[in-house]
Every structure is written in C-alpha cells, then in structure tokens.
Enzyme design. Structure first.
Site, PDB file in Angstrom:
ATOM      1  N   LYS A 214      10.626 -15.740 -24.766  1.00 57.63           N
ATOM      2  CA  LYS A 214       9.435 -14.907 -24.653  1.00 57.63           C
ATOM      3  C   LYS A 214       9.209 -14.110 -25.946  1.00 57.63           C
ATOM      4  O   LYS A 214      10.152 -13.860 -26.693  1.00 57.63           O
ATOM      5  CB  LYS A 214       9.597 -13.914 -23.493  1.00 57.63           C
ATOM      6  CG  LYS A 214       9.578 -14.522 -22.112  1.00 57.63           C
ATOM      7  CD  LYS A 214       9.786 -13.436 -21.055  1.00 57.63           C
ATOM      8  CE  LYS A 214       9.782 -14.015 -19.649  1.00 57.63           C
ATOM      9  NZ  LYS A 214       8.441 -14.480 -19.235  1.00 57.63           N
TER      10      LYS A 214
ATOM     11  N   ARG B 283      10.752 -20.778 -10.245  1.00 60.10           N
ATOM     12  CA  ARG B 283      10.542 -21.865  -9.280  1.00 60.10           C
ATOM     13  C   ARG B 283      11.772 -22.762  -9.166  1.00 60.10           C
ATOM     14  O   ARG B 283      11.981 -23.405  -8.131  1.00 60.10           O
ATOM     15  CB  ARG B 283       9.302 -22.663  -9.669  1.00 60.10           C
ATOM     16  CG  ARG B 283       9.395 -23.407 -10.981  1.00 60.10           C
ATOM     17  CD  ARG B 283       8.042 -23.765 -11.561  1.00 60.10           C
ATOM     18  NE  ARG B 283       7.362 -22.584 -12.097  1.00 60.10           N
ATOM     19  CZ  ARG B 283       6.153 -22.600 -12.625  1.00 60.10           C
ATOM     20  NH1 ARG B 283       5.466 -23.731 -12.693  1.00 60.10           N
ATOM     21  NH2 ARG B 283       5.609 -21.499 -13.097  1.00 60.10           N
TER      22      ARG B 283
END
Length: 508
Positions: A291, A365
């Site tokens: 990130k 996920r």
C-alpha cells in the site's frame, strides 16, 4: 454515567419538583414549527412560559439537531434547560432522533462552557416518541448514543489529560404505560454500549499490541467472563484443515495466524446457530502489493470486522438473548517478506477451489473464504460475515451506509429494517451472477480480484462461491467502521445493526 428510568406525569407538581431537585439540567425536545407539545409544553408552563417566549422571538429552533441551553430558568425547574430541535413531528424516526441525541450529547459531553455545573440530567426526549418510533427505542438510542459520544481512548497516553466534568446520573423520564418496556430497553442500551466500547477499544489499539495472539487472549477472557465455549486453532491445525488461502496471507508475518471460535448458547442445543465471521487482519500493509505509505497507519483498523463480532457477542451474552450464536474470527497480519505470497501464486482453499492471486492486497477475502468453508460444520441457520473488505465500497457509499450483499431478499429486508431501527444504516448492493465473469482466471478456478469496475461487488461475488451450503450475508464496513482525520477512531459499527437484528430474530 448511571442511567435510570422514571415514569413521570409533568402535570403533577410534586413530580416536577422532585425531578427539579434531582437534576441540574432538564433536556426537552421542540418540534419544528415552534409549537410546544406534550412534555415540552408542560415544562414550559412550569417555567412561566420561558421557552415559548424564546420560540416566539426566534431564539430557539425546532430544526433537527439544533440545541440551545437556557440558563437560570425561573419556576419549578432545573437551573438549566437544554432545548433540542426534533424536526417535523410526523418525521420523527430513529435516524432523526439519533441526530437530536447526538446534538445534545455534544453540548453536554464535549462543549466545556457549561458542563461543570451539569452533574445530573433529566432526559425527557423519550416521552416525545410515538407512531414510528416507540419510547423503548428512544430510550435505547439515548443511552447507547450518549455512551458513544462520551467514549474516549486514553489507555496508551503516558500523562492523563484534564478530564471533562460530565453528567454522572441521567434520569430518563417516560410515560407510565411505557415504564416496563423502557426499563428493558435501558438494559439493552447499556449492553449495546458495552459491546461497542469493546469493539472500539480493540480497533483503536495499534498493531504492535492488538496482534492475532492478543485477539485470541481477548476472546478467552471474554469466554471466562461470560461463560462461553472458546477454541483457538493454531498454525498446525489450520494446516491440517488445508486452509491454503488463509495460511498464504499469514506467511509474510512472524505473528502466527489463529482461527478463533466462540460459542454462545441461549437456546436449545438443537437450535441451529447464527454464525458471525469477522475479518481479523490486525495490520494490513498490502503484502507484496504494498500500500502507499500515506494513511497506512489506519490499516490497524482492518480487524474491525473481528472487533464488531466480539462486541456483538458481548452484548448478546450480557442480555442473555435466546438464540445460539457462533463467532468465528480468522486473524493474521498481511506483510511483505521474502517468503510472502506473491501475485501470480495459485492457492488451494479449504473448499478445494483454486485461486489465482492477482493482488496480495485483496487478502481479506482469502482468509474469509476458508473461514466460510469451516463454518459449514455448524449447520448454521444463517452466516453473516463482517469485513473492512474494499476501498471500492467507500467509493460507492461513502461513510454513511455499510454495504449489504445477499441473494436472500427476505433476509436483506430484515437486516435493512434492523439497521433503520438501530440508526446504523446499510445499503443493499447487487450480487448478480453476471459479475462473476470478472473473476475468471486462465490458470485457476478464479482470480482473487475482478478489476476496478464494481470492485466491492466482485469481492462479494468471490465470497459467494464459498457459501453455497447456507443462507449468507456479507457486510462491507470499510466506510463505516472508523473515521479518519481529526476525529480518527473506531465507530463501533455495525454492532447496533447486528444487535437489533439478533434481538428481533430471538423473538420469532
């Protein structure tokens, strides 16, 4: 703050005088249009018309959320009266009421001007509830929202800051017919606030303290306190279960992954449980798909789904809600390292389905899909996963609504109704099969991302592939679980939504 319920008829001089003596501030509501009704009218009469004169002069407004403190009031009343606008009477609902409560709470709990003199409150707003908003809902909202505004996270500051002098006692007045339901609602409000406090405390802790091991210890302490069954599955057990997706995410960290399982039994053992699955990434650097540095500190909040599941469990257990609840938390860190999983890797999930990793920052996920397979063993009546899953959901809905995904229409309507009552709103998002096309992979059963278009939807579609054995709901709370900027901190959402839903489920 200590909350108590009192049935009160403000036409009775003795009751009015008693509450005046016990309170240093009376909170009353004013509907838009300037007309004083019900309790406010009775208190105004006891004040020799002080409020109605200010309304007539335009100094006090009934606009929702506008609050005005009246000092040194005359007549049989407290030294201070706080008037808050409730908007049009016909529009009074949970959302409007919550706006008014927050306005009052900010004045009494944040603004320092007159707080030192306000030690005890007489709170009459619940007596203005009718039609769409029941008095019990008003009581519950009043307590939980006042506690929400009063919350502070100061545990890690070395020097204590000057504490704000805040009301210690709040007397909530209700009509006699509402007294029984109001007392039950007050208990719910306190339990809800306790659950939200736990959620916010966990989420606000930094990643070097709130590790997977810390979450596991917290769950074990909660189990001891509330007499719950708890199990913490360690690395070797996860390997035996073949949780290849979950384990891949954890590889880049020295913190061992854990799967936390808590059981609350409030109904017969044969009753199918509702299962909450909370995403517990205690810090998310994005892995190899690193990130940007700006704002990365907020990735300690990537375990807000886990924190909300624990907070909801605390509330449910404290209230003794008559249902069975299982909380499952897959927890680990997502960091870059020489042994970290990489874009292009193909993982085999616990279900046996294979996943091509296109972006290691789509890790939530991956840990959830194995947890969603694991919970099949509980033969659940329903599974709800809670996750700060996608930035795309923030782009779609901002910071007002949590994203709600399910193919079950009745279930969606049930949750949206609970969200409305709890003033913890959600918005149903699509989950059409057409979006599944974006998850196609040349080399595996699916890819872990579907590209930029409808990113939050394709994330939910990914999870849907692992939930065929039971009714399922996905809540994406990336935009609602915490606030950034000067007000940075966890919100405690969606504990109110989940609690209201579970309370209503238990009464079926």
């Amino acid at each position: 703050m200590d909350f108590s319920i009192k049935a009160c008829n403000w036409n009775r001089a003795a009751q009015t005088e008693m509450l005046r003596a016990q309170s240093s501030c009376i909170v009353i509501g004013l509907f838009e249009g300037g007309s004083l009704l019900g309790v406010a009218k009775q208190i105004d009469q006891a004040m020799d018309g002080a409020v109605s004169r200010l309304v007539k002069a335009g100094e006090v407004s009934g606009k929702c959320g506008v609050a005005r403190m009246l000092h040194e009031t005359a007549g049989p009343s407290a030294a201070r009266v706080l008037v808050v606008g409730l908007g049009p009477r016909e529009n009074l609902n949970a959302k409007v009421f919550a706006q008014a409560v927050r306005a009052v709470a900010r004045v009494l709990l944040i603004t320092p001007t007159f707080v030192p003199g306000v030690k005890n409150l007489c709170w009459t707003l619940a007596q203005e509830c009718s039609n769409e908003l029941a008095a019990a809902s008003g009581v519950r909202l009043s307590i939980s929202l006042m506690r929400e505004i009063a919350y502070q996270f100061t545990q890690l500051k070395s020097a204590s800051e000057p504490s704000q002098v805040r009301p210690k006692k709040v007397i909530i007045t209700v009509h006699a017919a509402d007294e029984k339901s109001a007392k039950a609602a007050a208990k719910q409000g306190v339990a809800l606030a306790n659950g939200m406090d736990l959620t916010r405390d966990l989420a606000n802790l930094p990643g070097n303290i709130c590790t997977p091991a810390y979450l596991a210890r917290t769950a074990q302490e909660l189990a001891r306190e509330l007499t719950l069954k708890v199990e913490v599955l360690e690395q070797k057990q996860l390997e035996s279960l073949k949780m290849g997706a979950f384990l891949a995410v954890a590889k880049g960290s020295t913190e061992a992954p854990k799967l936390i399982v808590l059981h609350y039994q409030g109904a017969a053992a044969k009753t199918k449980p509702i299962v909450l699955v909370g995403k517990g990434i205690t810090f998310d650097a994005g892995g190899i798909s690193l990130k940007p540095g700006e704002g990365m500190d907020e990735m300690k909040y990537d375990m807000c789904g886990a924190a909300a599941a624990l907070g909801t469990l605390r509330t449910v257990a404290e209230l003794g809600v008559k249902l069975n609840l299982v909380v499952v938390i897959p927890t680990c860190e997502n960091l870059p390292a020489g042994n970290a999983y990489k874009p292009g890797d193909i993982l085999t999930s616990m279900s046996g389905q294979t996943i091509e990793v296109l972006n290691t920052d789509a890790e939530g996920r991956l840990i959830l899909c194995d947890a969603l397979t694991y919970v099949e063993r509980f033969k659940p009546a329903l599974v709800i996963d809670i996750a700060t899953l996608t930035g795309a959901c923030v782009i779609a809905l901002g910071h007002h609504h949590s994203g709600l995904y399910t193919k079950e229409d009745a279930l969606a309507n049930e949750l949206l109704a609970a969200a409305s009552v709890a003033a913890d709103t959600a918005w149903r998002m699509p989950l059409d099969d057409e979006y599944q096309e974006q998850l196609k992979s040349n080399f595996a059963d699916m890819a872990n991302i579907g590209g930029r278009p409808a990113g939050s939807v394709t994330a939910a579609c990914f999870l849907a592939r692992f939930t065929q054995a039971y009714p399922w709901v996905h809540l994406d709370i990336a935009g609602t679980a915490w606030k950034s900027g000067a007000a940075k901190g966890a919100t405690g959402r969606p504990v109110p939504l989940l609690t209201q839903f579970l309370l209503e489920r238990a009464t079926r």
